[in-house]
Design a protein around this motif. Sequence first.
Motif: not given
Length: 256
Positions: A105-131
């Motif tokens: 909803a925030g346009g191009i600038l916040l859209g670019l910020a989505d890349f590292p944020l989503l990557l962090g969510i994915k990695m945190k999820f994988l760590f918890e799943a592995a545990s």
Amino acid sequence: MNAYEEKVLEELKIWEIEMCKRPSLWNKATKSVQTKINEKIPQKVHDVITGSMKQMIKATLIGSKYTTKRTIKFTADLRERDYKFQDRLAFYRKTAAVEGAGTGAGGILLGLADFPLLLGIKMKFLFEAASIYGLDVKDYRERIFILHVFRLAFSDPHKRKEAYENVVHWKETITKFPEHPNSLDQLNWQELQQDYRDHIDLIKMLQMVPGLGAVVGAYANYHFLDDLGQVAKNCFRWRLLTDEKNKRNIIKKHPY
């Protein structure tokens, strides 16, 4: 082996067929277009993106290993682990969807910020799943396994079989890495980031379109987590069911 574990093994056989099947005509056509696009991007740009993604993932790995807590007993059976996993997957899908809607909803600038944020969510999820499935996420070798799970989930269809075999033949794969945390540097980071970007690029471009960003962002992130979840569940199920020696050692050390 109980009836539930037998059922899971049958599901894993079906999953193996899916992971090892040949790329479709659509996959081949899409790959051809993506290859031409990537060839037009200067190598310096690839190097910058690769370096950025490498640092983001390594930072996430270091941080997640200290924040991930064991959420299930060592002696829990596979059915209980699967139930806990589905509960956490639902949580992370919603988290990713909310994050995607907000940045979309925030346009191009916040859209670019989505890349590292989503990557962090994915990695945190994988760590918890592995545990949840009994892996010691403080062991750097298990963190390398987590990265291979991530790679399989977002692999190029032409490389998926190889990525799958690296996971299921884990005892052989891990011997390729020195017994030191810096062995993460042995990974082909450019290939990893390029496959990941090819997987998400098109829909993430739509996320930056005014008026569509929030809806596309929420939908895309939800389904990216769902796809990752299905691959992760089967990878960790496979580890739990096939690594019988490790399973016996865990129960011996923690008989409660």
